[in-house]
Scaffold this motif. Structure first.
Motif, PDB file in Angstrom:
ATOM      1  N   UNK A 131     -23.354  11.468 -83.355  1.00 41.03           N
ATOM      2  CA  UNK A 131     -22.473  10.543 -84.581  1.00 41.03           C
ATOM      3  C   UNK A 131     -23.172   9.164 -84.577  1.00 41.03           C
ATOM      4  N   UNK A 132     -23.652   8.577 -83.492  1.00 38.24           N
ATOM      5  CA  UNK A 132     -24.372   7.181 -83.681  1.00 38.24           C
ATOM      6  C   UNK A 132     -25.639   7.108 -84.589  1.00 38.24           C
ATOM      7  N   UNK A 133     -26.489   8.336 -83.897  1.00 37.90           N
ATOM      8  CA  UNK A 133     -27.661   8.575 -84.696  1.00 37.90           C
ATOM      9  C   UNK A 133     -27.579   8.943 -86.266  1.00 37.90           C
ATOM     10  N   UNK A 134     -26.471   9.429 -86.553  1.00 34.25           N
ATOM     11  CA  UNK A 134     -26.188   9.730 -87.982  1.00 34.25           C
ATOM     12  C   UNK A 134     -25.825   8.444 -88.658  1.00 34.25           C
ATOM     13  N   UNK A 135     -25.250   7.529 -88.062  1.00 31.70           N
ATOM     14  CA  UNK A 135     -24.602   6.476 -88.695  1.00 31.70           C
ATOM     15  C   UNK A 135     -25.631   5.303 -88.668  1.00 31.70           C
ATOM     16  N   UNK A 136     -26.592   5.297 -87.836  1.00 32.09           N
ATOM     17  CA  UNK A 136     -27.600   4.075 -87.520  1.00 32.09           C
ATOM     18  C   UNK A 136     -28.400   3.807 -88.774  1.00 32.09           C
ATOM     19  N   UNK A 137     -28.927   4.684 -89.765  1.00 29.08           N
ATOM     20  CA  UNK A 137     -29.695   4.392 -90.746  1.00 29.08           C
ATOM     21  C   UNK A 137     -28.764   3.569 -91.886  1.00 29.08           C
ATOM     22  N   UNK A 138     -27.544   3.726 -91.721  1.00 24.68           N
ATOM     23  CA  UNK A 138     -26.589   3.138 -92.738  1.00 24.68           C
ATOM     24  C   UNK A 138     -26.217   1.725 -92.204  1.00 24.68           C
ATOM     25  N   UNK A 139     -25.791   1.608 -91.035  1.00 22.79           N
ATOM     26  CA  UNK A 139     -25.462   0.185 -90.521  1.00 22.79           C
ATOM     27  C   UNK A 139     -26.058  -0.509 -89.473  1.00 22.79           C
ATOM     28  N   UNK A 140     -27.172   0.313 -88.873  1.00 19.27           N
ATOM     29  CA  UNK A 140     -28.139  -0.006 -87.643  1.00 19.27           C
ATOM     30  C   UNK A 140     -28.640  -1.549 -88.068  1.00 19.27           C
ATOM     31  N   UNK A 141     -28.955  -1.768 -89.343  1.00 19.49           N
ATOM     32  CA  UNK A 141     -29.613  -3.124 -89.541  1.00 19.49           C
ATOM     33  C   UNK A 141     -28.656  -4.333 -89.408  1.00 19.49           C
ATOM     34  N   UNK A 142     -27.313  -3.913 -89.284  1.00 15.88           N
ATOM     35  CA  UNK A 142     -26.442  -4.984 -89.039  1.00 15.88           C
ATOM     36  C   UNK A 142     -25.773  -5.336 -87.879  1.00 15.88           C
ATOM     37  N   UNK A 143     -24.925  -6.191 -87.572  1.00 12.06           N
ATOM     38  CA  UNK A 143     -24.161  -6.256 -86.058  1.00 12.06           C
ATOM     39  C   UNK A 143     -23.444  -5.336 -85.674  1.00 12.06           C
ATOM     40  N   UNK A 144     -22.446  -4.807 -86.474  1.00  9.29           N
ATOM     41  CA  UNK A 144     -21.447  -3.893 -86.186  1.00  9.29           C
ATOM     42  C   UNK A 144     -21.845  -2.464 -86.404  1.00  9.29           C
ATOM     43  N   UNK A 145     -21.460  -1.730 -85.410  1.00  8.68           N
ATOM     44  CA  UNK A 145     -21.656  -0.107 -85.769  1.00  8.68           C
ATOM     45  C   UNK A 145     -20.744   0.350 -86.828  1.00  8.68           C
ATOM     46  N   UNK A 146     -19.526  -0.267 -86.836  1.00 10.44           N
ATOM     47  CA  UNK A 146     -18.636  -0.042 -87.856  1.00 10.44           C
ATOM     48  C   UNK A 146     -18.094  -1.334 -88.778  1.00 10.44           C
ATOM     49  N   UNK A 147     -19.090  -1.515 -89.907  1.00  8.45           N
ATOM     50  CA  UNK A 147     -18.563  -2.868 -90.445  1.00  8.45           C
ATOM     51  C   UNK A 147     -17.593  -2.834 -91.345  1.00  8.45           C
TER      52      UNK A 147
END
Length: 412
Positions: free
Chosen positions: A290-306
């Protein structure tokens, strides 16, 4: 001759202004209007000239037309009374200003915000619960008041307003926060004691907050399948999928930071806000996916779930987002909440999978003590907890696929 309002209004048009230099228009009893050119035209300042201890002095009384001629005369008369009482108006103004500054620096709101910025990890976030409670329930009535002048009855009056709204739990929580602020004020020398202790028993007992939860495996399977069908944003979907796998407190899930996640060791390490202790969450293969799927979208920021309303990613997801998502799936707060995933895991891991209760309690970040009364550290039973979290994730997958529910014997 005494000044008139017309003379004050047209002073910059008078003959005295033709040479472009500053000049004075005198009223009486020491009051005059100082008129001088500025970058944007002409400025007009009220001044009061007086003598004190044999020295000539001046006191500023504001600007015209913000301060009218009549108001300037009233201020002059007040200053003349001070002179007659052997009080220097200029020095008196400085003393009052310093007293006000000292009063502001020691006001409840200033001290509360100072406490929050130093003691509450997520204080700067817009939706911090403690800050919101103070801003809504305390600051409007007591915020500007020096903390040393606040009485127990003042706090109780604010708590009664909360109680009248039918939120007694919130009243108790607000009292606790006020107590923390007062204890911080004691520690920093602003007050002598925590007066909130005088309010013990003043509020009706709180019934205790109840979080609706699904703890039956069959119903849990239906919920998990519903989550997989969620049509909202990817961060919200990933948060919903991750919530049952890690079963942490909702606020901790929302505030999950990429810097705290180690994808190589499959661990998420963070500070538990409720107990202020370090905690380790082993991540199953399903959680990592789940985290690897989301990382390209939010991984550049601070929060996993911005926050979806803050594209820059400087704020985490709103506390209402996930419960609102569950409601859209047909699970209102009377049936299931994000916090309810903790009860789901606690019940099924114990009663169905037979996992040792102390392993579960450690993973829930509850206070667990050994026979000697010592609290287990954050790494206690970590290998076993890694196995438990993977077992739990595999069980949930099987549950979604309609596997038969089997009662397992308790682990030794």
């Amino acid at each position: 001759m005494a000044l008139s309002d017309i003379a004050c209004r047209n002073a910059h048009k008078s003959d005295k202004a033709k040479d472009g230099k500053a000049f004075k228009l005198f009223d009486d009893k020491g009051l005059f209007l100082l008129v001088k050119p500025t970058e944007s035209g002409w400025g007009k300042w009220w001044r009061f000239k007086y003598r004190f201890d044999g020295k000539e002095k001046q006191l500023s009384l504001g600007t015209y037309p913000e301060v009218s001629l009549g108001q300037a005369r009233e201020k002059r008369d007040e200053a003349r009374k001070l002179v007659a009482a052997m009080i220097d108006p200029g020095e008196n103004r400085k003393a009052v200003k310093e007293a006000r500054a000292d009063s502001f620096a020691n006001s409840f709101e200033v001290i509360a915000r100072e406490w929050g910025s130093k003691k509450v990890q997520t204080w700067d976030e817009k939706n911090n619960r403690s800050k919101r409670m103070l801003e809504r329930n305390i600051f409007p009535w007591l915020g500007a008041k020096p903390i040393a002048d606040i009485l127990p009855k003042d706090i109780l009056a604010s708590l009664r307003r909360i109680e009248e709204r039918g939120t007694i739990e919130t009243a108790h929580r607000t009292l606790q926060i006020c107590g923390q602020v007062f204890r911080y004020a004691v520690a920093t020398g602003r007050v002598d004691r925590d007066i909130t202790q005088d309010l013990k028993g003043a509020l009706p007992p709180a019934k205790g907050e109840h979080f609706a939860a699904i703890t039956e495996p069959k119903e849990a399977a239906e919920l998990l399948r519903a989550i997989d069908s969620y049509q909202g944003s990817l961060p919200a979907l990933c948060a919903l999928k991750l919530a049952p796998l890690v079963f942490v407190r909702p606020g901790e899930l929302r505030a999950m930071q990429w810097q705290d996640v180690n994808l190589e060791t499959a661990e998420w390490r963070y500070l538990v806000t409720k107990t202020n202790v370090q905690h380790i969450v082993p991540l199953s293969r399903q959680a990592l996916a789940i985290l690897l799927e989301l990382q390209p979208l939010t991984g550049h920021g601070r929060y996993v779930f911005p926050s979806e309303r803050t594209p820059s990613g400087i704020r985490c997801m709103s506390e209402n987002t996930l419960n609102a998502a569950l409601k859209r799936l047909g699970y209102g707060k009377d049936k299931m909440t994000v916090h309810g995933f903790r009860a789901m895991a606690r019940t099924i891991l114990d009663e169905v999978l037979g996992v040792r209760p102390d392993f579960i309690e450690h993973q829930l970040a509850h206070a667990v003590r050994d026979p000697n009364g010592r609290a287990y550290n954050r790494t206690a039973h970590l290998p076993e907890r890694h196995k438990m979290m993977q077992q739990w994730a595999d069980y949930l997958d099987a549950l979604k696929q309609g596997a038969q529910v089997i009662q397992f014997p308790r682990q030794a």
